[in-house]
Design an enzyme around this catalytic site. Structure first.
Site: not given
Ligand SMILES: Nc1ncnc2c1ncn2[C@@H]1O[C@H](COP(=O)(O)OP(=O)(O)OP(=O)(O)O)[C@@H](O)[C@H]1O
Ligand SMILES: [Mg+2]
Length: 722
Positions: A251, A604, A220-221, A35-36
């Site tokens: 979350q 995490r 975000d969040e 997402k981020t």
């Molecule tokens: N398409 C992709 N290919 C490879 N790695 C990815 C891809 N998308 C995200 N990632 C990696 O996966 C990990 C999680 O991504 P991110 O932090 O954006 O998730 P999130 O959904 O924001 O998580 P959270 O809910 O914990 O905030 C990061 O290390 C990111 O770089």
């Molecule tokens: Mg995130």
């Protein structure tokens, strides 16, 4: 122009979100699904492809640190300076708005942010002024009340207390507190949001300006926004900005602070035509960790429902460690980190997560003992230290004489013979004539209402502040800080204290000067560097990292771990009453929030997750024998293995994995086990509690039945097993 690089490293769904035409969007997805990452790429896409100027973008992140990282990442990807881009936390952004429009917001230019400690002190003063007994009106509770009302957008005049006497009183206290803050130019955390919301609401010109400015708003969040934040967003967005929110209902962990996960559904109603995009592939954790986390969260009801999968490897099994007590738990964790580090892994890639801040102390001590660097993240650390707050209070007075909270803090620190009796007189005068302390003092001195030593001392103090202000005005920020620390007498005071603690305090004061040196106030042209620094210090409090780049184990509460990821994660204190916390009791709503917190913690971890719990724990001075957390039982058996230490004691096979059993931890080098009964020739019988060091230096702690706990050199103690 080739913009394909903006879509590199994204899956199809992520690309859909990043490259969507300008529109409202909800990205709803589980932990680690990117997402981020999508949010960051979307910002870059808007600038590069849609040609939106950085000036017209607003991005809201969960922490200041996250926004700095994002800014850096985008700048390096697209090679454009983002100085004009408003990116930060709700608090940071609202604060910026208040600075820019302080007059419309009815604030003095030098208004100062106060933290919860200052707020506490002010509330106490209000209670005194109103002649209310703190026993019946606990200051903490009042703070909670005031902040909650502000988070709901309620001013005292808007609360209908009806015939409820106690509520009437609370409202009265709230009103008096607010008066006091307004007079002194002080703004608490909740006030930042509320003021800025009111500013937008009541000043058409200001609102129109921002509504025209921001074409896109990204958050975000989002699941953890509260009422006032959401309304703030709506006002800013107006009818033309496009809003993209990303979040995960599983979350949502700030319900206790007024966050409303329902805002997600509300968003879909308020922002018509919003597209919902779901991401389902997790890129962060091993299949095992993901399976365990999914299993835990599936025990919650009323979820928006998401599938989360990974095509990554199964990875290592989760390890569960049943510690004898909290010391054993800490030592276990530290030894595992040591092993991990010895294999060449950086410490920064390991994190220890706990439910309560108070749990950190034991862990900190174990890390220090083992000589491992650590950093406490997000826990209001550096800027919460006494000496730092003292120094900042002086700086705050230079910035604004009417800052009563700062005045209270340092008028007699270091001691100048200004006693409580004198201060009470001053406070009374200030109350009676609706003045700040500084104003009251000026008047009292002029009218010779104060006499003798105290009057002299006060006069000197006030001269000192005025003098420092004039003398240092033109100096660079860090020299101002250095001079203030020295000339105020703080430095000498702590130097005179001697000892290790005083030494640390001096080091911290020095570190503050370094912080000023590194402080970059370019982005805040509306303020003097000092004012900008003070605001930043208040806002970022715990997020400040003294040694940003050094290799250190990361310690933090589960709450502040949100959004982060680490290859190696320890969750500790998985015990009923600790996590889920005592307060959640049997309340299903709060229990579910605790479970979400558990889900946040587990997700995490990227490669390896340890779950620790102790059979006995001493917390806040009391020994407890908690049951293992229910969350442990919610993890499928095939995801977890229980760790057995180098011990001879085997456990009965039929015992449940998490039932109460005698400790099986043993000392590798003393020959005694934790919890073992021993006999000392002079002290009698006792129980082994702890040990430290190794070889001839090793020491052992025994709780003697007659004498209580003692540390002994193992080599000389001549203990016998009984
Ligand atoms: N398409 C992709 N290919 C490879 N790695 C990815 C891809 N998308 C995200 N990632 C990696 O996966 C990990 C999680 O991504 P991110 O932090 O954006 O998730 P999130 O959904 O924001 O998580 P959270 O809910 O914990 O905030 C990061 O290390 C990111 O770089
Ligand atoms: Mg995130």
């Amino acid at each position: 122009m080739d913009v394909s690089y903006l879509l590199d490293g994204l899956n199809d769904k992520q690309r859909d979100a990043v490259a969507a035409p300008p529109q409202h969007m909800l990205v709803l997805a589980g932990a680690g699904s990117g997402k981020t990452r999508v949010l960051v790429h979307r910002l870059a896409w808007l600038m590069q492809v849609e040609r939106v100027a950085p000036y017209s973008l607003l991005a809201v992140t969960f922490t200041n640190k996250a926004s700095q990282e994002m800014r850096g990442r985008i700048e390096s990807t697209i090679g454009v300076s983002l100085n004009n881009l408003w990116m930060g936390t709700f608090h940071g952004l609202s604060h910026r708005m208040l600075r820019a429009h302080y007059q419309e917001a009815n604030l003095p230019q030098s208004f100062q942010i106060i933290d919860s400690d200052d707020q506490h002190r002010l509330v106490k003063r209000v209670l005194k002024a109103l002649n209310l007994d703190e026993k019946h009106w606990p200051a903490k509770q009042i703070q909670w009340f005031i902040n909650a009302r502000k988070d709901e957008g309620q001013r005292p005049g808007m609360i209908d207390a009806g015939a409820d006497f106690s509520l009437q009183q609370m409202v009265k206290i709230y009103a008096a507190y607010q008066d006091m803050c307004d007079r002194a130019g002080l703004v608490d955390f909740a006030e930042i949001l509320l003021r800025s919301f009111e500013l937008l609401k009541t000043h058409d010109a200001v609102r129109n300006h921002y509504q025209q400015r921001f074409r896109h708003i990204l958050v975000d969040e989002f699941q953890d926004t509260n009422a006032i934040q959401y309304n703030w967003l709506r006002l800013l967005a107006g009818s033309s900005a496009k809003v993209m929110i990303v979040g995960d209902d599983d979350q949502s962990i700030y319900g206790w602070r007024g966050a409303k996960v329902e805002n997600i559904q509300q968003f879909l109603k308020d922002f018509a035509g919003a597209d919902t995009i779901r991401l389902e592939q997790n890129y962060r954790s091993t299949a095992t960790i993901l399976k365990a986390a999914n299993a835990v969260i599936s025990n919650n009801s009323g979820r928006l429902g998401k599938d989360l999968w990974t095509d990554g490897s199964e990875g290592e099994t989760i390890s569960s460690y049943n510690a004898f007590n909290e010391l054993d738990e800490a030592r276990f964790i530290v030894s595992r980190i040591r092993d991990w580090h010895n294999k060449g892994n950086p410490l920064t890639e390991s994190a220890i997560l706990y439910r309560n801040n108070a749990q950190s102390r034991v862990l900190e001590e174990a890390l220090i003992q083992e000589g491992l660097h650590y950093r406490i993240y997000g826990g209001l650390r550096f800027y919460e230290r006494q000496e730092i707050k003292d120094a900042l209070a002086y700086l705050r007075l230079l910035n604004n004489r009417q800052d009563d909270a700062a005045m209270e803090r340092v008028i007699n620190t270091p001691a100048r013979g200004i006693g409580e009796t004198t201060m009470n007189k001053v406070r009374q005068q200030a109350r009676a004539s609706q003045q700040t302390l500084w104003q009251a003092l000026e008047q009292m001195l002029a009218e010779k209402q104060l006499s003798g030593r105290a009057a002299n001392a006060i006069e000197q103090f006030m001269q000192l502040i005025t003098q420092l202000d004039t003398d240092l005005n033109e100096l660079p920020l860090h020299e101002q800080a250095e001079q203030v620390i020295k000339q105020s007498g703080l430095y000498a005071m702590y130097q005179a204290e001697k000892g290790e603690k005083a030494q640390t305090r001096i080091e911290n004061l020095n570190e503050l000067v370094t912080a000023c040196q590194n402080f970059d106030s370019v982005l805040q042209e509306e303020m003097t560097p000092l004012a900008a620094f003070l605001s930043q210090a208040a806002l970022e409090a715990g997020e400040y990292q003294a040694e940003e780049h050094s290799d250190a184990v990361q310690l933090m509460t589960l709450h502040s771990a949100k959004g982060l990821e680490f290859p190696l994660v320890f969750m500790c204190g998985l015990e009923e009453g600790m996590f889920p916390s005592q307060q959640s009791g049997d309340d299903p709503t709060r229990l579910e929030e605790e479970r979400r917190l558990c889900y946040v913690g587990m997700t995490r971890a990227m490669q390896k997750l340890y779950l620790c719990h102790a059979q006995s724990r001493r917390l806040y001075g009391q020994e407890q024998y908690p049951k293992p957390s229910r969350f442990l039982r919610e993890i499928p058996d095939d995801c977890v293995e229980e760790i057995r230490l180098t011990t001879q004691v085997s456990r009965p096979a039929q015992l449940n994995r998490y039932s109460h059993a005698a400790s099986h931890s043993a000392f590798e080098n003393t020959g005694f086990k934790l919890g073992q009964r021993v006999l000392h020739e002079k002290f009698g019988e006792g129980t082994v509690l702890n040990y430290e060091g190794s070889g001839p230096q090793s020491r052992i702690q025994v709780n003697f039945d007659q004498l209580g706990s003692k540390w002994l050199m193992t080599a000389y103690a001549r203990l016998e097993a009984v």
